[in-house]
Write an enzyme that holds these catalytic residues in place. Structure first.
Site, PDB file in Angstrom:
ATOM      1  N   CYS A 201       0.918  -0.968   0.000  1.00  0.00           N
ATOM      2  CA  CYS A 201       0.009  -0.066  -0.120  1.00  0.00           C
ATOM      3  C   CYS A 201       0.846   1.161  -0.069  1.00  0.00           C
ATOM      4  O   CYS A 201       1.547   1.665  -1.085  1.00  0.00           O
ATOM      5  CB  CYS A 201      -1.035  -0.261   1.112  1.00  0.00           C
ATOM      6  SG  CYS A 201      -2.244   1.178   0.960  1.00  0.00           S
TER       7      CYS A 201
ATOM      8  N   HIS B 168      -3.560  -5.158  -0.072  1.00  0.00           N
ATOM      9  CA  HIS B 168      -3.107  -5.541   1.075  1.00  0.00           C
ATOM     10  C   HIS B 168      -3.363  -7.010   1.044  1.00  0.00           C
ATOM     11  O   HIS B 168      -4.225  -7.748   1.879  1.00  0.00           O
ATOM     12  CB  HIS B 168      -3.979  -5.195   2.315  1.00  0.00           C
ATOM     13  CG  HIS B 168      -3.894  -3.662   2.733  1.00  0.00           C
ATOM     14  ND1 HIS B 168      -2.924  -3.315   3.489  1.00  0.00           N
ATOM     15  CD2 HIS B 168      -4.392  -2.626   2.125  1.00  0.00           C
ATOM     16  CE1 HIS B 168      -2.817  -1.968   3.541  1.00  0.00           C
ATOM     17  NE2 HIS B 168      -3.685  -1.339   2.692  1.00  0.00           N
TER      18      HIS B 168
ATOM     19  N   GLU C 187      -2.084  -9.273   2.994  1.00  0.00           N
ATOM     20  CA  GLU C 187      -2.082  -9.788   4.555  1.00  0.00           C
ATOM     21  C   GLU C 187      -3.483 -10.153   5.036  1.00  0.00           C
ATOM     22  O   GLU C 187      -3.789 -11.007   5.881  1.00  0.00           O
ATOM     23  CB  GLU C 187      -1.479  -8.884   5.336  1.00  0.00           C
ATOM     24  CG  GLU C 187      -2.053  -7.783   5.860  1.00  0.00           C
ATOM     25  CD  GLU C 187      -1.561  -6.511   4.796  1.00  0.00           C
ATOM     26  OE1 GLU C 187      -2.076  -5.346   5.167  1.00  0.00           O
ATOM     27  OE2 GLU C 187      -1.329  -6.850   3.797  1.00  0.00           O
TER      28      GLU C 187
END
Length: 544
Positions: free
Chosen positions: A380, A517, A519
């Site tokens: 990001c 993102h 994750e």
């Protein structure tokens, strides 16, 4: 009919209700049940999207673009269900909807009150989020006794009355401290928190006791007697090295048998083989890598919860102990770009974030990784930082910056996109005066990867779907200049805007950054290809 398990907490906050709830869900899922989870937050904010990470920790983004509590990240990592905006709501959302109904005249001029209107809205949302599942585990945020939690607790009291004991179960977490000076475990706080629950009409069916040591049998009997809970339903939740040990720990004490008996669920025996393999991998690594995470929220690592867990998942799948060193980018900035603390690191990661504080420190970290062939992963803001550094130091764009940090910069290589088409075809417009809440590019978006790129190699596909949370984008007007200077745009958005999604450096051992993102979609069972590739790159750098 859906069965409900309500998880509450007492004595102190941060006991680990989310982990306990997720562990119960994982055990029930292993017994063949279709399980979902809900998080009810008592704060008046509509969502945590504009809350400070120092106060709230990470904002977890769901597939459909809801900004939610970090506990939903735990839920997705522990069970196979994908969370949506229906799995999380706050007092703010409840009141917002009730007031909107009142303004429309839906209540036909009646007096709008906490009971029944607010509690009815809470129950409606719980049923909506639980629809279609065998079991819904509902975590009530905050601590029993707080004023903010009372409407939620009253709502679940009503649900017990309406649905009956065989369709609802109350699991209450309490802190059982060990007083070193006295050499004793103290049960009084637990007795008082149960007394508080009883005063509002809630009798716990299971007590989960947070402790730093095993509970003696006499203390278990004492708690059972004073709290009116079966002795076998007093379950210890002890400190462990990894949260992924919790499902097995709770199962070994028979918590799932208590639940299935009360809720009259005729199911198979639990199979926690996958969890045992995960724990074994964590406890028996063959390698070690050191990764520097350069950010500005490092004083509260909960701000990067999903990211930390994703790196751990990569460690599980590469048999590696991933040791994370948190580096405050502000300190680098204050020390005139001194990055000496990065010299012993096998890889560098710059995570997402907002605002100008510490940005130049992050740029210095990127420069060090690029010039010294250290594996780099930017996420990001970490991608935007990498692009700014490349624009300044390689492409020769003097004054390159983001308009988030310098509105009048000479070369706005990253800027606020003022108009784009959303997934449903409508056009969104943004400007500097637009509300911050809910105005970002949020949720899962389609990304097209360039054939032969590092991105395509990592994912093994030319088309992926990843979650986003940002306002600013790479300015496409500068892309030709950056590409001429050697930067590779490995992925772009699938929409008509063709926004930059990933960048990479072909002449670097491993340099990759993404606007999304990843994750948020990693879990311990499968990991995530990007983090696995990053840890492998760190291992290769270590060997070199």
């Amino acid at each position: 009919m859906t069965k409900f398990i309500f998880v509450t907490g007492g004595v102190v906050s941060s006991l680990g209700k989310g982990i306990a709830a997720a562990s119960i869900a994982a055990i029930l899922e292993s017994r063949g049940l279709n399980v979902t989870m809900l998080k009810l937050d008592p704060y008046i904010n509509v969502d945590p999207g504009t809350m400070s990470p120092f106060q709230h920790g990470e904002v977890f983004v769901t597939d459909d673009g809801a900004e939610t509590d970090l506990d939903l990240g735990h839920y997705e990592r522990f069970i196979d269900s994908t969370m949506t905006r229906r799995n999380s709501f706050s007092t703010g959302q409840v009141y917002e909807n009730v007031i909107a109904k009142e303004r429309r005249g839906d209540y036909l001029g009646g007096t709008v009150q906490v009971i029944p209107h607010i509690t009815d809205e809470i129950k409606r949302r719980i049923h909506e989020g639980a629809a279609g599942y065998d079991v819904a585990i509902v975590e009530i945020g905050g601590t029993v006794g707080d004023i903010e939690s009372l409407p939620f607790l009253e709502a679940i009291r009503q649900m017990r009355s309406q649905l009956g004991r065989n369709n609802t179960l109350f699991a209450h977490l309490s802190y059982v401290p060990y007083i070193a000076a006295a050499g004793e475990i103290k049960t009084k706080p637990t007795q008082h928190t149960v007394k508080e629950m009883l005063s509002i009409g809630l009798q716990p069916d299971i007590l989960i006791c947070r402790m730093d040591r095993t509970m003696p049998a006499d203390e278990r009997r004492k708690i059972a007697l004073f709290c009116n809970v079966e002795e076998r339903a007093i379950v210890g939740s002890y400190d462990v090295d990894s949260i992924y040990e919790c499902p097995e720990m709770l199962h070994d004490q028979g918590i799932d048998n208590i639940i299935t008996e009360q809720l009259q669920l005729n199911v198979q025996q639990a199979d926690l083989t996958a969890w045992k393999k995960i724990v074994h991998a964590i406890q028996n690594p063959k390698h070690t890598v050191k990764i520097a995470m350069v950010g500005k929220y490092v004083d509260l690592t909960e701000s990067y919860k999903s990211l930390i867990e994703a790196l751990k998942h990569a460690g599980i799948h590469t048999e590696t102990d991933v040791q994370i060193t948190f580096v405050d980018s502000e300190n680098i900035e204050k020390n005139k770009g001194d990055v000496s603390m990065l010299k012993d690191m096998d890889a560098i990661l710059v995570p997402g974030g907002f605002g100008s504080r510490g940005v130049e420190g992050k740029i210095a970290a990127v420069r060090y990784a690029r010039e010294n062939n250290v594996p780099y992963l930017g996420i990001c803001l970490g991608m935007q930082i990498a692009l700014i550094e490349y624009a300044r130091d390689v492409a020769g764009l003097k004054g390159a910056n983001s308009t988030e940090f310098d509105l009048k910069c000479a070369a706005p290589v990253v800027a606020l996109i003022d108009e784009w088409q959303t997934a449903d075809g409508s056009v969104e417009t943004r400007d500097e005066s637009t509300d911050l809440g809910g105005t970002m590019r949020l949720g899962a978006q389609e990304v097209e990867l360039k054939a032969g790129s590092l991105a395509a190699k990592i994912y093994g596909s030319g088309h992926i779907r990843e979650r986003h949370r940002h306002r600013y984008e790479v300015n496409n007007n500068y892309v030709p200049t950056l590409e001429q200077a050697g930067l590779v745009i490995g992925g772009v958005s699938a929409g008509r805007e063709r926004l930059v999604e990933t960048i990479e450096l072909p002449n670097h051992p491993w340099f990759f950054a993404c606007q999304f993102h990843p994750e948020f979609t990693s879990n311990p069972r499968k990991g995530h290809p990007l983090f696995t590739a990053f840890v492998k790159a760190a291992l290769n750098n270590k060997k070199a």
